[in-house]
Design a protein around this motif. Sequence first.
Motif, PDB file in Angstrom:
ATOM      1  N   SER A 239       0.811  -1.223   0.000  1.00  0.00           N
ATOM      2  CA  SER A 239       0.000   0.000   0.000  1.00  0.00           C
ATOM      3  C   SER A 239       0.843   1.270   0.000  1.00  0.00           C
ATOM      4  O   SER A 239       0.295   2.378   0.051  1.00  0.00           O
ATOM      5  CB  SER A 239      -0.931   0.009   1.215  1.00  0.00           C
ATOM      6  OG  SER A 239      -0.186   0.003   2.416  1.00  0.00           O
ATOM      7  N   LEU A 240       2.154   1.140  -0.058  1.00  0.00           N
ATOM      8  CA  LEU A 240       3.023   2.313  -0.025  1.00  0.00           C
ATOM      9  C   LEU A 240       3.141   2.957  -1.399  1.00  0.00           C
ATOM     10  O   LEU A 240       3.272   2.276  -2.406  1.00  0.00           O
ATOM     11  CB  LEU A 240       4.421   1.945   0.470  1.00  0.00           C
ATOM     12  CG  LEU A 240       4.571   1.504   1.930  1.00  0.00           C
ATOM     13  CD1 LEU A 240       6.038   1.188   2.231  1.00  0.00           C
ATOM     14  CD2 LEU A 240       4.079   2.583   2.873  1.00  0.00           C
ATOM     15  N   THR A 241       3.091   4.268  -1.426  1.00  0.00           N
ATOM     16  CA  THR A 241       3.323   5.022  -2.665  1.00  0.00           C
ATOM     17  C   THR A 241       4.619   5.813  -2.611  1.00  0.00           C
ATOM     18  O   THR A 241       5.044   6.378  -3.619  1.00  0.00           O
ATOM     19  CB  THR A 241       2.157   5.982  -2.941  1.00  0.00           C
ATOM     20  OG1 THR A 241       2.003   6.872  -1.821  1.00  0.00           O
ATOM     21  CG2 THR A 241       0.859   5.209  -3.150  1.00  0.00           C
ATOM     22  N   ALA A 242       5.234   5.882  -1.436  1.00  0.00           N
ATOM     23  CA  ALA A 242       6.502   6.597  -1.266  1.00  0.00           C
ATOM     24  C   ALA A 242       7.202   6.041  -0.030  1.00  0.00           C
ATOM     25  O   ALA A 242       6.579   5.373   0.806  1.00  0.00           O
ATOM     26  CB  ALA A 242       6.275   8.098  -1.111  1.00  0.00           C
ATOM     27  N   LEU A 243       8.494   6.313   0.069  1.00  0.00           N
ATOM     28  CA  LEU A 243       9.287   5.918   1.230  1.00  0.00           C
ATOM     29  C   LEU A 243       9.825   7.157   1.926  1.00  0.00           C
ATOM     30  O   LEU A 243      10.050   8.188   1.281  1.00  0.00           O
ATOM     31  CB  LEU A 243      10.455   5.030   0.795  1.00  0.00           C
ATOM     32  CG  LEU A 243      10.090   3.651   0.243  1.00  0.00           C
ATOM     33  CD1 LEU A 243      11.302   3.008  -0.433  1.00  0.00           C
ATOM     34  CD2 LEU A 243       9.555   2.750   1.339  1.00  0.00           C
ATOM     35  N   PRO A 244      10.022   7.090   3.234  1.00  0.00           N
ATOM     36  CA  PRO A 244      10.560   8.241   3.953  1.00  0.00           C
ATOM     37  C   PRO A 244      11.924   8.659   3.405  1.00  0.00           C
ATOM     38  O   PRO A 244      12.715   7.810   2.959  1.00  0.00           O
ATOM     39  CB  PRO A 244      10.682   7.736   5.394  1.00  0.00           C
ATOM     40  CG  PRO A 244       9.763   6.568   5.476  1.00  0.00           C
ATOM     41  CD  PRO A 244       9.764   5.943   4.120  1.00  0.00           C
ATOM     42  N   GLN A 245      12.208   9.950   3.447  1.00  0.00           N
ATOM     43  CA  GLN A 245      13.491  10.448   2.964  1.00  0.00           C
ATOM     44  C   GLN A 245      14.599  10.115   3.958  1.00  0.00           C
ATOM     45  O   GLN A 245      14.579  10.560   5.104  1.00  0.00           O
ATOM     46  CB  GLN A 245      13.443  11.963   2.752  1.00  0.00           C
ATOM     47  CG  GLN A 245      14.765  12.554   2.242  1.00  0.00           C
ATOM     48  CD  GLN A 245      14.728  14.060   2.117  1.00  0.00           C
ATOM     49  OE1 GLN A 245      13.666  14.652   1.963  1.00  0.00           O
ATOM     50  NE2 GLN A 245      15.895  14.692   2.186  1.00  0.00           N
ATOM     51  N   VAL A 246      15.551   9.321   3.517  1.00  0.00           N
ATOM     52  CA  VAL A 246      16.733   8.996   4.312  1.00  0.00           C
ATOM     53  C   VAL A 246      17.954   9.269   3.440  1.00  0.00           C
ATOM     54  O   VAL A 246      18.007   8.830   2.285  1.00  0.00           O
ATOM     55  CB  VAL A 246      16.728   7.527   4.770  1.00  0.00           C
ATOM     56  CG1 VAL A 246      18.036   7.183   5.487  1.00  0.00           C
ATOM     57  CG2 VAL A 246      15.536   7.259   5.684  1.00  0.00           C
ATOM     58  N   ASP A 247      18.920   9.990   3.992  1.00  0.00           N
ATOM     59  CA  ASP A 247      20.108  10.373   3.232  1.00  0.00           C
ATOM     60  C   ASP A 247      21.373   9.897   3.939  1.00  0.00           C
ATOM     61  O   ASP A 247      21.343   9.527   5.115  1.00  0.00           O
ATOM     62  CB  ASP A 247      20.144  11.889   3.049  1.00  0.00           C
ATOM     63  CG  ASP A 247      18.988  12.394   2.210  1.00  0.00           C
ATOM     64  OD1 ASP A 247      18.876  11.973   1.043  1.00  0.00           O
ATOM     65  OD2 ASP A 247      18.182  13.204   2.716  1.00  0.00           O
ATOM     66  N   VAL A 248      22.485   9.923   3.192  1.00  0.00           N
ATOM     67  CA  VAL A 248      23.770   9.470   3.697  1.00  0.00           C
ATOM     68  C   VAL A 248      24.723  10.654   3.763  1.00  0.00           C
ATOM     69  O   VAL A 248      24.900  11.374   2.769  1.00  0.00           O
ATOM     70  CB  VAL A 248      24.373   8.373   2.799  1.00  0.00           C
ATOM     71  CG1 VAL A 248      25.736   7.932   3.328  1.00  0.00           C
ATOM     72  CG2 VAL A 248      23.420   7.180   2.701  1.00  0.00           C
ATOM     73  N   ALA A 249      25.348  10.848   4.916  1.00  0.00           N
ATOM     74  CA  ALA A 249      26.373  11.884   5.098  1.00  0.00           C
ATOM     75  C   ALA A 249      27.723  11.186   5.249  1.00  0.00           C
ATOM     76  O   ALA A 249      27.924  10.406   6.177  1.00  0.00           O
ATOM     77  CB  ALA A 249      26.074  12.745   6.323  1.00  0.00           C
ATOM     78  N   TYR A 250      28.636  11.461   4.344  1.00  0.00           N
ATOM     79  CA  TYR A 250      29.941  10.780   4.277  1.00  0.00           C
ATOM     80  C   TYR A 250      30.966  11.532   5.120  1.00  0.00           C
ATOM     81  O   TYR A 250      31.034  12.764   5.100  1.00  0.00           O
ATOM     82  CB  TYR A 250      30.393  10.725   2.828  1.00  0.00           C
ATOM     83  CG  TYR A 250      31.480   9.726   2.529  1.00  0.00           C
ATOM     84  CD1 TYR A 250      31.172   8.399   2.256  1.00  0.00           C
ATOM     85  CD2 TYR A 250      32.815  10.110   2.496  1.00  0.00           C
ATOM     86  CE1 TYR A 250      32.163   7.474   1.951  1.00  0.00           C
ATOM     87  CE2 TYR A 250      33.813   9.201   2.188  1.00  0.00           C
ATOM     88  CZ  TYR A 250      33.487   7.888   1.928  1.00  0.00           C
ATOM     89  OH  TYR A 250      34.474   6.973   1.625  1.00  0.00           O
ATOM     90  N   SER A 251      31.775  10.787   5.846  1.00  0.00           N
ATOM     91  CA  SER A 251      32.788  11.396   6.710  1.00  0.00           C
ATOM     92  C   SER A 251      34.180  11.268   6.096  1.00  0.00           C
ATOM     93  O   SER A 251      34.451  10.341   5.324  1.00  0.00           O
ATOM     94  CB  SER A 251      32.768  10.736   8.090  1.00  0.00           C
ATOM     95  OG  SER A 251      33.539  11.473   9.006  1.00  0.00           O
TER      96      SER A 251
END
Length: 358
Positions: A239-251
Amino acid sequence: MLFQKSAQSMIALLGFMVAVASVHAADPKLANVTILATGGTIAGTGATSTTTVGYTAATVGVQTLIQAVPEMTKVANVSGEQVFQIASENMSNEHWLTLAKRVNTLLAQKDVHGIVITHGTDTLEETAYFLNLVVKSKKPVVLVGSMRPSTAISADGPVNLYNAVVLAASPDAVGRGVLVSMNDQIHAGRDVSKSNTTMVDTFRTPEMGMLGYFQGGKPLFYRQVVRKHTTETEFDVSSLTALPQVDVAYSYANVGPTAIDALVGAGAKGLIHAGVGNGSLPAKVRPALSAARAKGVLVVRSSRVGQGILARNGEANDDELDFVVADTLNPQKARILLMLALTKTNNTKEIQRMFYTY
């Protein structure tokens, strides 16, 4: 003379059509395997037969891929669908949801015994892990790609595709989660990663080890998958039409808070910190991550190293900071699990349980 040539051409065309029809005639003794094509290098073409870089990905359709490997029809009844036609660096959350729903729909049919997904190699490991978490069937799902375009000398796509169909049709592949078939090797979707920019043996599982090999046209398994997957997960994308925004921060050395602040400002619901070493938090970064958590952003500590367990309360006091650790997942796969976790809960203890489970 013209009529004779036309008649000969027509006879040749009819012969070709009969040959194609016979190739695709269903054999009741064989498994039914559907190939879902998404593009990538395996469907790519180059300017010459020696072009192995600088080619154009995603130009060859699924039926052409199938017809190029007629040997597949001796091991399975093969059909094909063109789901997307993209280079895999353009794979998006929306693509994943569409693909997962199509896979689940097909596998719910009694007359479909396995799925092969042709895919570009750049993000193949991510798609494999996403599907490993959301496919709701024990039937085999196999991702496959190539490092050389279809027009290249010694193109690796045809044999990779053949092996993938063999694997998807094999009873030995049932219940093992989503698999990756490349270079005569079988890998688990959770653990495999692309390790080289251009070599055909780029897909490796360096610590856990591959699951098996192909030899003599047969898949041979030597290792089991122990982390929960597919039918054993709690994730449902139907039933999902989108996924939560999750991002990657590189060190990196001298890293500051700029990327973290920008990602939070852009609406990130979760952040994966790809830290150095054992997920260390540089002095300039820790306050920004703490501030993000205070705003409700979920923070997962991972590592840019690519191997090893990320120790909880090791290089940072995760209990005090209310952070989650990625266990053995690399940053790009940790992002996938956090996105799905956030569709279920915002509780960090529950999300940490998921990272130790999947």
